[in-house]
Design an enzyme around this catalytic site. Structure first.
Site, PDB file in Angstrom:
ATOM      1  N   HIS A  60       0.937  -1.579  -0.063  1.00  0.00           N
ATOM      2  CA  HIS A  60      -0.085  -0.064  -0.046  1.00  0.00           C
ATOM      3  C   HIS A  60       0.342   1.456   0.051  1.00  0.00           C
ATOM      4  CE1 HIS A  60      -4.316  -1.809   0.206  1.00  0.00           C
ATOM      5  NE2 HIS A  60      -3.751  -2.585   1.332  1.00  0.00           N
TER       6      HIS A  60
ATOM      7  N   ARG B  71     -15.342   3.916  -6.512  1.00  0.00           N
ATOM      8  CA  ARG B  71     -14.712   3.868  -4.947  1.00  0.00           C
ATOM      9  C   ARG B  71     -15.597   4.775  -4.109  1.00  0.00           C
ATOM     10  NH1 ARG B  71      -9.650   4.023  -6.062  1.00  0.00           N
ATOM     11  NH2 ARG B  71      -8.857   1.761  -6.830  1.00  0.00           N
TER      12      ARG B  71
ATOM     13  N   ARG C  72     -18.826   1.150  -7.285  1.00  0.00           N
ATOM     14  CA  ARG C  72     -18.553   0.064  -7.475  1.00  0.00           C
ATOM     15  C   ARG C  72     -19.504   0.443  -6.079  1.00  0.00           C
ATOM     16  NH1 ARG C  72     -12.661  -2.227  -5.670  1.00  0.00           N
ATOM     17  NH2 ARG C  72     -12.689  -0.375  -4.461  1.00  0.00           N
TER      18      ARG C  72
ATOM     19  N   GLU D  81     -12.388 -11.102  -8.662  1.00  0.00           N
ATOM     20  CA  GLU D  81     -10.749 -11.203  -7.454  1.00  0.00           C
ATOM     21  C   GLU D  81     -11.174 -12.277  -7.171  1.00  0.00           C
ATOM     22  OE1 GLU D  81     -10.915  -7.209  -5.504  1.00  0.00           O
ATOM     23  OE2 GLU D  81     -13.480  -7.944  -5.605  1.00  0.00           O
TER      24      GLU D  81
ATOM     25  N   ASN E 173      -4.897  -6.933  -7.719  1.00  0.00           N
ATOM     26  CA  ASN E 173      -4.763  -6.940  -6.614  1.00  0.00           C
ATOM     27  C   ASN E 173      -4.423  -7.641  -5.426  1.00  0.00           C
ATOM     28  OD1 ASN E 173      -3.280  -4.394  -7.746  1.00  0.00           O
ATOM     29  ND2 ASN E 173      -5.026  -2.888  -6.383  1.00  0.00           N
ATOM     30  N   ASP E 174      -6.471  -8.200  -5.290  1.00  0.00           N
ATOM     31  CA  ASP E 174      -6.729  -9.418  -4.111  1.00  0.00           C
ATOM     32  C   ASP E 174      -7.029 -10.463  -5.482  1.00  0.00           C
ATOM     33  OD1 ASP E 174      -7.277  -8.540  -2.286  1.00  0.00           O
ATOM     34  OD2 ASP E 174      -8.940  -7.564  -2.883  1.00  0.00           O
TER      35      ASP E 174
ATOM     36  N   ARG F  46      -0.356  -8.965   0.756  1.00  0.00           N
ATOM     37  CA  ARG F  46       0.290  -8.225  -0.736  1.00  0.00           C
ATOM     38  C   ARG F  46       1.510  -6.999   0.855  1.00  0.00           C
ATOM     39  NH1 ARG F  46      -2.865  -3.587  -2.717  1.00  0.00           N
ATOM     40  NH2 ARG F  46      -4.698  -3.701  -2.177  1.00  0.00           N
TER      41      ARG F  46
ATOM     42  N   CYS G  43      -8.570  -3.692 -13.785  1.00  0.00           N
ATOM     43  CA  CYS G  43      -8.991  -2.760 -12.755  1.00  0.00           C
ATOM     44  C   CYS G  43      -7.701  -2.012 -11.359  1.00  0.00           C
ATOM     45  CB  CYS G  43     -10.090  -1.917 -11.893  1.00  0.00           C
ATOM     46  SG  CYS G  43     -10.841  -3.538 -10.715  1.00  0.00           S
TER      47      CYS G  43
END
Length: 577
Positions: A190, A297, A333, A433, A456-457, A467, A504
């Site tokens: 992050h 988001r 989302r 994901e 990412n996930d 991660r 994404c």
């Protein structure tokens, strides 16, 4: 004397400045006892310090916006929860009241107790939370002694430290810190993602740095190569100035692409959408010619305060988003709170055995159907002002999509009866994901209008690698044969049904990976606005027909090294413009 220190580039950019060394965080406090008559005063001092830190975190949270609100906010919220943890607070009180320890030593003992519990857990997520405990305890210890609870940066400095948190990165950059070097860390953490979005040079995984760099040393760092030079010589300074000139020239070239199409050399349009969560993101996306918003988001609305935003508050935010994109498609989302996205409203469970695999995303929305219905009403009302799509996070199978679709239809019918002007049809898509959703996609693709691959996930769950765990930095990588084959499978299934598919995740915003994504069949990418021009430039230098002819070789790669060799050979050549 000149010395070179190796590291790993995590955020591009060059910096020249004086070193500011922060030693590894450790609460070294000698054992100290107090008398029985001092207990109440010591407890009052300790409680005041804890409340001061709470207030500081709340103030920082209130000041966040844009990318910072999402990336930094998650960690500040987690730190707030730690400060409210009964295990921490009751343990501190007992150490002072019953064992007559001073507040400083009580903090040290309680920190060690909690760290020992976390270290004994099998789950990597909890083991990685020890760093958060250290940050929180360190802030309280600093408050006890009327120091600033967080490191204060000085303009012109390069920070050298063992680790850095996202909350520190945002503030240090605002204070004029030129760059950061850490002994550990991952380029996919992050903190690294935030540094890239802020264009702050960051080098991670430089274990020799603390032993070789002293306060006040002059450093030159290159966030692309990971090179660190202590007390640079004339050649180093010349090379640094050359890199700065090249960066300036590159920025000028990129600005020329703001109104150019994202079209390959052989004439294929690649649609670049923007990830966004604020008006600033939307304005930037609009200014650089994004095709629309590929991921909006909504959780930032829920993380801004202690009250759940009602339908009207959500509607206004979504309406302004739609209007801001002036007719271009906006993908909203639904709420994705859970795991490390703690909140002040009490929606997310505060103590889950395994938050990353817990009640998050659509699972939380389905557990709170009234909450989901309110959000869907607000989104559908906003559809009267421009094209809107709805994206559902953390989908694991067909049942969740069917349930959301059923509720969406009912909401549309209710709003029509109430006299609202809305779109006749709103596309519904799923975030891919969770590996089960990717594998089962053939059996429920007909229930979807589009898919968006959240790498990412997906990488985290597919490889069973957190991660944010520095020890797994080499394992957590999108350049794994299983990841590429699963992404290719999802894209192939979507194309067979004539259904749009995009990526994404963080990989979409890294121009080095653009040839790989296009080779896998993707023609839509959704990324933060800041690297969009670099990705557009990469697209315009690619012959897609030739690239896809080499896709079988990519899918045959047996390991990460083979994928990296393919990727190196596929990098486009950018001609000066």
């Amino acid at each position: 004397m000149r010395k070179a220190v190796p590291g790993q580039g995590a955020s591009r950019g060059n910096a020249l400045g004086r070193a500011r060394v922060r030693e590894p965080h450790a609460l070294e406090v000698a054992e100290a006892r107090i008398g029985p008559h001092e207990v109440e005063a010591e407890l009052a001092r300790l409680h005041a310090a804890i409340e001061q830190v709470r207030s500081e975190i709340r103030a920082m949270r209130d000041q966040l916006h844009g990318a910072l609100a999402h990336e930094v906010g998650e960690f500040l919220d987690l730190h707030t929860l730690l400060l409210e943890d009964p295990e921490l607070l009751h343990g501190l009180d007992a150490l002072v009241r019953n064992d007559l320890y001073g507040a400083d030593y009580a903090l040290r003992l309680q920190r060690d107790r909690l760290a020992a519990v976390f270290e004994s857990m099998d789950d990597a997520y909890f083991r990685s939370r020890i760093e958060d405990i250290d940050h929180v305890i360190g802030r309280v210890h600093a408050a006890l002694h009327a120091h600033e609870a967080e490191l204060q940066g000085v303009a012109g400095e390069i920070l050298v430290t063992d680790a850095i948190s996202p909350s520190e990165i945002g503030r240090l950059q605002a204070q004029g810190v030129l760059g950061i070097v850490t002994c550990g860390g991952s380029a996919l953490s992050h903190a690294s993602i935030l540094a890239r979005s802020l264009h702050l040079p960051l080098i991670v995984n430089a274990p020799q740095a603390l032993g070789m760099v002293n306060d006040g040393d002059v450093l030159v760092i290159d966030g692309s190569t990971g090179e660190i030079v202590i007390e640079p010589n004339a050649d180093d300074l010349r090379a640094y100035r050359t890199r700065l000139r090249e960066e300036k020239r590159e920025r000028k070239q990129l600005r020329r692409l703001r109104r150019e199409p994202s079209k390959t050399l052989d004439g294929v349009d690649i649609r670049l959408y923007a990830n966004a969560e604020s008006r600033e993101d939307v304005a930037e996306a609009h200014s650089i010619g994004a095709a629309g918003i590929g991921l909006y988001r909504t959780e930032f609305l829920f993380l801004q305060g202690r009250e759940i935003p009602d339908e009207e508050a959500q509607f206004r935010a979504y309406r302004d988003l739609v209007l801001g994109m002036t007719g271009r498609t906006v993908t909203i989302r639904t709420l994705d709170i859970g795991a490390d996205k703690a909140d002040e409203t009490g929606l997310a469970l505060r103590y889950e055995p395994n938050p990353a695999l817990g009640l998050r995303g659509v699972r939380l929305s389905m557990a709170r159907t009234g909450l989901l219905e309110t959000q869907l009403r607000a989104i559908v009302r906003a559809s009267g002002y421009g094209p809107v799509r709805i994206l559902v996070p953390m989908v694991s199978g067909r049942e969740e999509i069917v349930a959301v679709r059923r509720l969406l239809v009912r909401v549309q019918q209710d709003l029509a009866r109430e006299g609202f002007e809305t779109a006749e049809r709103i596309a519904l898509g799923a975030m891919i994901e969770v590996p089960s959703a990717a594998i089962a996609l053939p059996v429920f693709a007909r229930d979807l209008d589009f898919v968006s691959i959240g790498t990412n996930d997906l990488v985290q769950y597919l490889l069973a690698a957190d991660r944010n765990n520095d020890a797994l930095g080499e394992l957590y990588s999108p350049l794994h044969p299983a990841v590429l084959r699963l992404v290719h499978s999802v894209v192939r299934i979507a194309r067979a049904r004539g259904m749009p598919a995009s990526v994404c995740g963080e990989i979409a915003g890294d121009a080095r990976f653009t040839p790989l994504l296009l080779a896998l069949g993707l023609e839509e990418l959704s990324l933060h606005p800041s690297p969009m021009l670099e990705v557009r430039r990469a697209i315009r230098a690619i012959d897609l027909g030739q690239l896809r002819a080499r896709a079988p070789a990519l899918l045959r790669a047996r390991d990460r090294a083979g994928i990296e060799r393919w990727l190196d050979s596929a990098q486009p050549v950018h001609l000066p413009g």
